[in-house]
Every structure is written in C-alpha cells, then in structure tokens.
Design a protein around this motif. Structure first.
Motif, PDB file in Angstrom:
ATOM      1  N   GLU A  76      44.742  61.360  34.093  1.00 25.00           N
ATOM      2  CA  GLU A  76      43.530  62.172  34.233  1.00 25.00           C
ATOM      3  C   GLU A  76      42.546  61.421  35.127  1.00 25.00           C
ATOM      4  O   GLU A  76      42.486  60.183  35.101  1.00 25.00           O
ATOM      5  N   PRO A  77      41.769  62.142  35.926  1.00 25.35           N
ATOM      6  CA  PRO A  77      40.839  61.477  36.852  1.00 25.35           C
ATOM      7  C   PRO A  77      39.900  60.475  36.176  1.00 25.35           C
ATOM      8  O   PRO A  77      39.691  59.380  36.701  1.00 25.35           O
ATOM      9  N   ASP A  78      39.354  60.818  35.029  1.00 23.92           N
ATOM     10  CA  ASP A  78      38.416  59.919  34.368  1.00 23.92           C
ATOM     11  C   ASP A  78      39.100  58.632  33.906  1.00 23.92           C
ATOM     12  O   ASP A  78      38.534  57.551  34.023  1.00 23.92           O
ATOM     13  N   LEU A  79      40.306  58.751  33.404  1.00 23.16           N
ATOM     14  CA  LEU A  79      41.058  57.572  32.963  1.00 23.16           C
ATOM     15  C   LEU A  79      41.307  56.639  34.139  1.00 23.16           C
ATOM     16  O   LEU A  79      41.075  55.427  34.042  1.00 23.16           O
ATOM     17  N   PHE A  80      41.752  57.186  35.239  1.00 22.11           N
ATOM     18  CA  PHE A  80      42.035  56.380  36.423  1.00 22.11           C
ATOM     19  C   PHE A  80      40.746  55.748  36.976  1.00 22.11           C
ATOM     20  O   PHE A  80      40.727  54.571  37.334  1.00 22.11           O
ATOM     21  N   LYS A  81      39.696  56.533  36.997  1.00 23.46           N
ATOM     22  CA  LYS A  81      38.407  56.038  37.493  1.00 23.46           C
ATOM     23  C   LYS A  81      37.905  54.869  36.643  1.00 23.46           C
ATOM     24  O   LYS A  81      37.427  53.858  37.172  1.00 23.46           O
ATOM     25  N   ARG A  82      38.020  54.983  35.340  1.00 24.66           N
ATOM     26  CA  ARG A  82      37.580  53.914  34.439  1.00 24.66           C
ATOM     27  C   ARG A  82      38.403  52.642  34.636  1.00 24.66           C
ATOM     28  O   ARG A  82      37.874  51.532  34.593  1.00 24.66           O
ATOM     29  N   TYR A  83      39.696  52.798  34.878  1.00 24.21           N
ATOM     30  CA  TYR A  83      40.545  51.629  35.128  1.00 24.21           C
ATOM     31  C   TYR A  83      40.156  50.967  36.452  1.00 24.21           C
ATOM     32  O   TYR A  83      40.002  49.748  36.519  1.00 24.21           O
ATOM     33  N   LYS A  84      40.004  51.757  37.500  1.00 26.61           N
ATOM     34  CA  LYS A  84      39.657  51.206  38.814  1.00 26.61           C
ATOM     35  C   LYS A  84      38.271  50.551  38.807  1.00 26.61           C
ATOM     36  O   LYS A  84      38.021  49.633  39.582  1.00 26.61           O
ATOM     37  N   ALA A  85      37.381  51.002  37.919  1.00 25.92           N
ATOM     38  CA  ALA A  85      36.038  50.408  37.814  1.00 25.92           C
ATOM     39  C   ALA A  85      36.022  49.212  36.862  1.00 25.92           C
ATOM     40  O   ALA A  85      34.956  48.709  36.513  1.00 25.92           O
ATOM     41  N   ASN A  86      37.197  48.782  36.425  1.00 27.77           N
ATOM     42  CA  ASN A  86      37.338  47.652  35.496  1.00 27.77           C
ATOM     43  C   ASN A  86      36.664  47.894  34.146  1.00 27.77           C
ATOM     44  O   ASN A  86      36.275  46.946  33.473  1.00 27.77           O
ATOM     45  N   GLU A  87      36.550  49.144  33.760  1.00 28.07           N
ATOM     46  CA  GLU A  87      36.044  49.472  32.430  1.00 28.07           C
ATOM     47  C   GLU A  87      37.171  49.429  31.400  1.00 28.07           C
ATOM     48  O   GLU A  87      36.909  49.394  30.196  1.00 28.07           O
ATOM     49  N   LEU A  88      38.393  49.468  31.873  1.00 27.64           N
ATOM     50  CA  LEU A  88      39.581  49.378  31.016  1.00 27.64           C
ATOM     51  C   LEU A  88      40.473  48.266  31.546  1.00 27.64           C
ATOM     52  O   LEU A  88      40.624  48.113  32.760  1.00 27.64           O
ATOM     53  N   THR A  89      41.080  47.514  30.643  1.00 26.52           N
ATOM     54  CA  THR A  89      42.095  46.547  31.056  1.00 26.52           C
ATOM     55  C   THR A  89      43.373  47.304  31.376  1.00 26.52           C
ATOM     56  O   THR A  89      43.520  48.502  31.041  1.00 26.52           O
ATOM     57  N   TRP A  90      44.337  46.620  31.977  1.00 23.51           N
ATOM     58  CA  TRP A  90      45.622  47.250  32.252  1.00 23.51           C
ATOM     59  C   TRP A  90      46.275  47.721  30.948  1.00 23.51           C
ATOM     60  O   TRP A  90      46.810  48.821  30.876  1.00 23.51           O
ATOM     61  N   ASP A  91      46.212  46.905  29.912  1.00 26.40           N
ATOM     62  CA  ASP A  91      46.822  47.282  28.633  1.00 26.40           C
ATOM     63  C   ASP A  91      46.155  48.511  28.040  1.00 26.40           C
ATOM     64  O   ASP A  91      46.830  49.388  27.488  1.00 26.40           O
TER      65      ASP A  91
END
Length: 153
Positions: A76-91
């Motif tokens: 989902e766009p929001d999930l990917f955006k949060r990962y790319k913004a370093n709001e989520l770790t890879w795990d």
C-alpha cells in the motif's frame, strides 16, 4: 524427485543499477516469458526504460516476453512511504507487507501457473530488502514450496 519436476520456475529482478542491456539480457538468458510488475509507481521518470508504457514493447521485441501488472502484490502507498521515510524498520515493513498480502489472500486468488517462467519486477537493485522477495517467499510457503525461485542480479 517428483517435487522437482513439478517445480514452477520463477525469478525476480529490480531495474535500478542496471543498464537496459543488462536488464533485458538477464531476462532473456533466464528465459522469462512473463514479467509481473509489482511496483507501486511504474510510470514515473525514475522508471527509465522500465516504464509501464514502454516495457511491453521492449519485452516483446527483445525477450519474446509479455508484461502484466500485478497490483495485488504491491504494498500500500502509505506503508511504502513510511518505510522510505525511515518511520518503519525493514522488519516492521516486512511484517506489515506479509500481513497485507495475507489479508488479500493472494495465495488463493492467484494461480501458481501464472508464475511459471515469470519474473517479478520491482525497482530495488537487490532482493534482500525488497517486497518481491517477501512476496515469493510468502507464496512459496502457502503453495507447498512449488516455486523454484531465482533472483536475477
């Protein structure tokens, strides 16, 4: 031995870090017949030679392969955006992505034969931190290890 004969060969590839020649040679040498595009953004200028509007032509002319979009395996766009913004770790991204495709029931809604001699396409150069690897591993776990996965690099 019988399981190997029933194995469905499938590959994955990212276009970043590759020239067009390298990209299409990898697909051709792997005898890919279908490229399954699982990217969120496949029309941007950053996609270069792998833009959605150009890729079907190049695949047909250079590899004898067909192109198919597969949004059910895109994050989902929001999930990917949060990962790319370093709001989520890879795990954290991985867990959320696998949960997402599980909710979508992709293993029930997709036919394993669609993956035969196919290649999942994304932008990440290597599969280590890319959802294409996660998607293939998830499907393989649900389809009793029927996929024989190769990551083209």
């Amino acid at each position: 031995m019988k399981r190997e004969n029933n194995a469905v060969p499938v590959a994955s590839i990212g276009f970043t870090g590759k020239t067009a020649e390298e990209f299409f040679d990898l697909l051709k040498n792997a005898q890919v017949r279908t490229v399954l595009d699982i990217r969120l953004s496949n029309t941007s200028q950053l996609a270069g030679f792998a833009k959605k509007q150009d890729l079907p032509f190049f695949l047909d002319k250079l590899c004898g392969a067909v192109y198919r979009e597969m949004p059910e395996l895109a994050p989902e766009p929001d999930l990917f955006k949060r990962y790319k913004a370093n709001e989520l770790t890879w795990d954290e991204f991985s867990a959320a992505y696998v949960e997402l495709i599980a909710r979508r029931r992709v293993e029930s809604n997709l036919d394993v034969d669609l993956f035969r001699s196919a290649c999942l396409l994304c932008s990440e150069h290597l599969p280590h931190h890319c959802h294409r690897r996660l998607a293939l591993e998830y499907l393989n776990s649900r389809w009793n290890s029927r996929l024989k996965i190769t990551h083209l690099s």
